[in-house]
Design an enzyme around this catalytic site. Sequence first.
Site, PDB file in Angstrom:
ATOM      1  N   HIS A 165       7.698  14.239  -6.340  1.00 62.94           N
ATOM      2  CA  HIS A 165       9.373  13.209  -7.599  1.00 62.94           C
ATOM      3  C   HIS A 165       9.342  11.799  -6.806  1.00 62.94           C
ATOM      4  O   HIS A 165       9.501  11.970  -8.060  1.00 62.94           O
ATOM      5  CB  HIS A 165      10.371  14.579  -6.562  1.00 62.94           C
ATOM      6  N   ASP A 225       6.482  -3.646  -5.660  1.00 64.96           N
ATOM      7  CA  ASP A 225       6.067  -2.716  -4.834  1.00 64.96           C
ATOM      8  C   ASP A 225       7.226  -2.882  -3.108  1.00 64.96           C
ATOM      9  O   ASP A 225       8.026  -3.069  -3.218  1.00 64.96           O
ATOM     10  CB  ASP A 225       4.771  -3.740  -4.640  1.00 64.96           C
ATOM     11  N   ASP A 252       0.011 -16.240   2.391  1.00 64.11           N
ATOM     12  CA  ASP A 252       1.230 -17.343   2.680  1.00 64.11           C
ATOM     13  C   ASP A 252       1.308 -17.677   4.077  1.00 64.11           C
ATOM     14  O   ASP A 252       1.155 -16.400   4.597  1.00 64.11           O
ATOM     15  CB  ASP A 252       2.029 -17.268   1.836  1.00 64.11           C
ATOM     16  N   ASP A 297      -2.611  -6.909  -1.131  1.00 67.07           N
ATOM     17  CA  ASP A 297      -1.995  -7.823  -0.949  1.00 67.07           C
ATOM     18  C   ASP A 297      -3.265  -8.749   0.970  1.00 67.07           C
ATOM     19  O   ASP A 297      -3.916  -8.830   0.336  1.00 67.07           O
ATOM     20  CB  ASP A 297      -1.029  -8.114   0.114  1.00 67.07           C
ATOM     21  N   SER A 298      -2.699  -9.925   0.822  1.00 64.97           N
ATOM     22  CA  SER A 298      -3.728 -10.855   1.528  1.00 64.97           C
ATOM     23  C   SER A 298      -4.024 -10.638   2.460  1.00 64.97           C
ATOM     24  O   SER A 298      -4.821 -10.514   3.624  1.00 64.97           O
ATOM     25  CB  SER A 298      -2.956 -12.420   1.736  1.00 64.97           C
ATOM     26  N   GLY A 299      -3.237  -9.062   3.716  1.00 63.94           N
ATOM     27  CA  GLY A 299      -3.426  -9.259   4.721  1.00 63.94           C
ATOM     28  C   GLY A 299      -2.492  -9.702   6.070  1.00 63.94           C
ATOM     29  O   GLY A 299      -2.312  -9.342   7.324  1.00 63.94           O
ATOM     30  N   GLY A 300      -2.345 -10.936   5.594  1.00 60.26           N
ATOM     31  CA  GLY A 300      -1.174 -11.405   6.381  1.00 60.26           C
ATOM     32  C   GLY A 300       0.045 -11.028   6.954  1.00 60.26           C
ATOM     33  O   GLY A 300       1.053 -11.459   8.073  1.00 60.26           O
ATOM     34  N   PHE A 301       0.541 -10.339   5.653  1.00 63.66           N
ATOM     35  CA  PHE A 301       1.836  -9.767   6.298  1.00 63.66           C
ATOM     36  C   PHE A 301       2.179  -8.522   7.485  1.00 63.66           C
ATOM     37  O   PHE A 301       3.080  -9.041   8.022  1.00 63.66           O
ATOM     38  CB  PHE A 301       2.536  -8.740   4.716  1.00 63.66           C
ATOM     39  N   CYS A 333       9.978  19.415  -9.967  1.00 64.40           N
ATOM     40  CA  CYS A 333      12.022  19.946 -10.011  1.00 64.40           C
ATOM     41  C   CYS A 333      11.563  20.713 -11.258  1.00 64.40           C
ATOM     42  O   CYS A 333      12.341  21.599 -11.755  1.00 64.40           O
ATOM     43  CB  CYS A 333      12.482  18.779 -10.819  1.00 64.40           C
ATOM     44  N   GLY A 360       8.235 -13.862   0.713  1.00 68.12           N
ATOM     45  CA  GLY A 360       9.600 -14.081   1.619  1.00 68.12           C
ATOM     46  C   GLY A 360      10.528 -13.561   1.923  1.00 68.12           C
ATOM     47  O   GLY A 360      12.162 -14.531   2.297  1.00 68.12           O
ATOM     48  N   CYS A 414      14.722  16.025 -14.160  1.00 72.88           N
ATOM     49  CA  CYS A 414      13.629  15.411 -14.053  1.00 72.88           C
ATOM     50  C   CYS A 414      12.134  16.305 -14.249  1.00 72.88           C
ATOM     51  O   CYS A 414      12.251  17.331 -14.472  1.00 72.88           O
ATOM     52  CB  CYS A 414      13.548  15.464 -12.524  1.00 72.88           C
ATOM     53  N   CYS A 461       9.216  16.389 -13.119  1.00 74.67           N
ATOM     54  CA  CYS A 461       7.997  16.077 -12.803  1.00 74.67           C
ATOM     55  C   CYS A 461       7.882  18.018 -11.916  1.00 74.67           C
ATOM     56  O   CYS A 461       8.434  18.707 -12.191  1.00 74.67           O
ATOM     57  CB  CYS A 461       8.234  15.367 -11.462  1.00 74.67           C
TER      58      CYS A 461
END
Lengths: 393, 397
Positions: free
Chosen positions: A337, A269, A149, A95-99, A312, A219, A307, A309
Amino acid sequence: MKSALTWKIIAKCSTTKARVGKLTLPHGPVDTPVFMPVGTQGTLKGLTTKQLEELNCQIMLNNTYHLGLSPGQELIEELGGSHKFQNWNRNLLTDSGGFQMVSLLKLARITEEGVEFQSPRDGSIMLLTPEHSMSLQNSIGADIIMQLDDVVSSLTTGPRVEEAMHRSIRWLDRCINSHKKPETQNLFAIIQGGLDIDLRKKCIEEMVKRDTPGYAIGGLSGGEEKDVFWRIVSLSTDLLPKSKPIYCMGVGYAEDLVVCSALGVDMYDCVFPTRTARFGNAITSKGSLNLKSTKFAQDFEPIEKDCNCLTCKKYTRAYIHMHATRETVGCHLITLHNVSYQLRLMNSIRQAILNDNFPSFIQQFFKELFGGKDNYPIWAVNALKSVNIELLP
Amino acid sequence: MSLSFNLLKTSEKSLRLGRLTLIKNQEQNILLDTPNCLAYTSRGCVPHLTPDNLQAIPLIDAVSVTLEHFIDIQPPPSTQFPGGIHKFLNFEGYLVFFDVRDSGKLKSVSYNTDKYVSIYTCHGVRQITSDSYIKYMNIYKPDIFASLADKITDETPSLKRIKKSVDRTLKWLDNALSNEGIQVFGVLTGHNNQEERIRSAQETAKRNVAGFVLNGNFLENTSRERINMLKSSLDHLPSTKPRLAYGLGTPEDIILGVSEGIDLFDTAYSVKMTDAGHAFIFSLDLKNDLDSSKQQQQTINLWDTNFRNDVQPLLIGCQCYSCQNHTRAYIHHLLNAHEMLATVLLMSHNLYHYTNFFKTIRESINQNTFFQKAEQFFKVYGEQKMEETKNSTIIYN
């Protein structure tokens, strides 16, 4: 602008806007729709990269803000970038780091120049500009990088939303101009405009002109009404070019993934699956289980019967109950899991679209998760109706 | 099911090479070559390691499990599981050794009586009687269990207290031996009293135990002093049965313990060092050209900022998962970032290294080079006191 990816749509749902795509990035293929787990600090919460590969994870996130603090830009560049640093040979997105500036730091202030914040190290005032964000992300070296942003809370109204939208466009231009590695790193634009349809349209119109390799819907997922959320998502997928992957940021609940895929989103994500694991919660197709609860103390079933995994296959809920939030192994087993669940869900979504039975998949999925009509979230019912799907009673 | 112990090689001193053979059924048997270690577990898992990561350490064949970690809730849910403790804990391919108290965190909780031992669970102090212990063992069905023991946790116990501890422990051992089906190791007591140690050893040796357990915790400070204390017990044991010792974790402890005929150790020390952010780099196979005038390090502390840009593995040449895939710089970063992968990678390396250390000990005994190598080891590393480890508990995000 230059692109370091190829994107091919392999199948389209004949009822909804869903599609299956093959995204080819510098570190290999990504099947979409894809959920990207979040490895904030260059590691996915206790899992080894080998375990992630075995789960067939093709791409994960790193956070620019955290890696910028530690190990720091100079060092990560010296060490050959983030892939090498964490020994992950598949794809990364940063990500940009801004958030994080806005969400984690109290003293963030946004000016035309960039995001001003107080350094958590020494308290000095620092400035994250679009140029600085690009430079950091170029050093980290992820396959997909995000523009800086101007993030406003999705609950904000009034002129600030419009200002943020216009500023995000200006910052995109600054990002494009300062991006040093367009031949190996794909810069995605982030659509802003709050919950205002006209602002979103305007933003899309301007950003599409910049022709970035992909687009993100930003946003959202900030506590807005879900019934508004899906309309903005659907508007965006309608207006964005069909030839580019669309990434809806911060989305990760199972029902959101299913609905947004039906609306035509390709990438997601969220920290939810890994964060909730650390609190002892396991995700299942029938909802979340809090394995700390004593009701699981004598439950000798696996978290989910079908499942496949490691957790499980090898352990009961009772065993994990003993360890949840007490031993790191308890957390690792639930994380394993939960990531497995998310990736498996996305695989089922892709298979259903490929077989062109996505509508019946969605109906079954909702029935299993919510138990029946009375419990369906109204926003999901409305969203699915907009793409011609009626849920089962 | 049967358990046997064979001495493959003995020397004029107490040094020995052995093999513990556990035949579980027609399909499965487990061989444990000694000297060796039992992997320490906490609440039934090897700390920080999911089963795939544990399996990547090929030399681990046995685990030691502690009742103290299982009986916080009454009745313990694990006793309701129908398949036995191996299956519940996913240790089906391992030899499971059970004891009452946590050998790594043995601490005073409350007094013991003729009837029960006080133990510490995460829900507070509980009492365990000889009968209830046997009842649990019959449900869990481990391969071996240590008899209930009145371990003394006071610093300066009276002679009366020590005698009582020897008597009670023998009485409980007789009770355990009257139960059939699971092999029992007898626990030796006697604390720091020579005569009582001998009495405990002689009396235990008379009984039909499959092996012996010695406790090096609470004894003197240096490796040599601790081993000397245990020696007064060891001298009175038959050579034909295996001896397990707790509280001997440092490489010096192990080398001296092996010299005196101890066959089995636990890995609590490797967990402690992992949690402190240390990686093992000691070796028994020292090159002759090492400068023995300069004391060498046995571990490296990954918190050290000198590692921030060190792209070497924890130990050059090591074949463990961590060393094959990651750098010191990355693990240093993970520690600083309070990320759980730090202890996963350190534990993987440290256990791999520790079990390999035992392998080189066995090889050197086989090749008659053990004492020579041990001498070189002490020359190079000096007799290090257990390094003061940074006592910071890692806080995870």
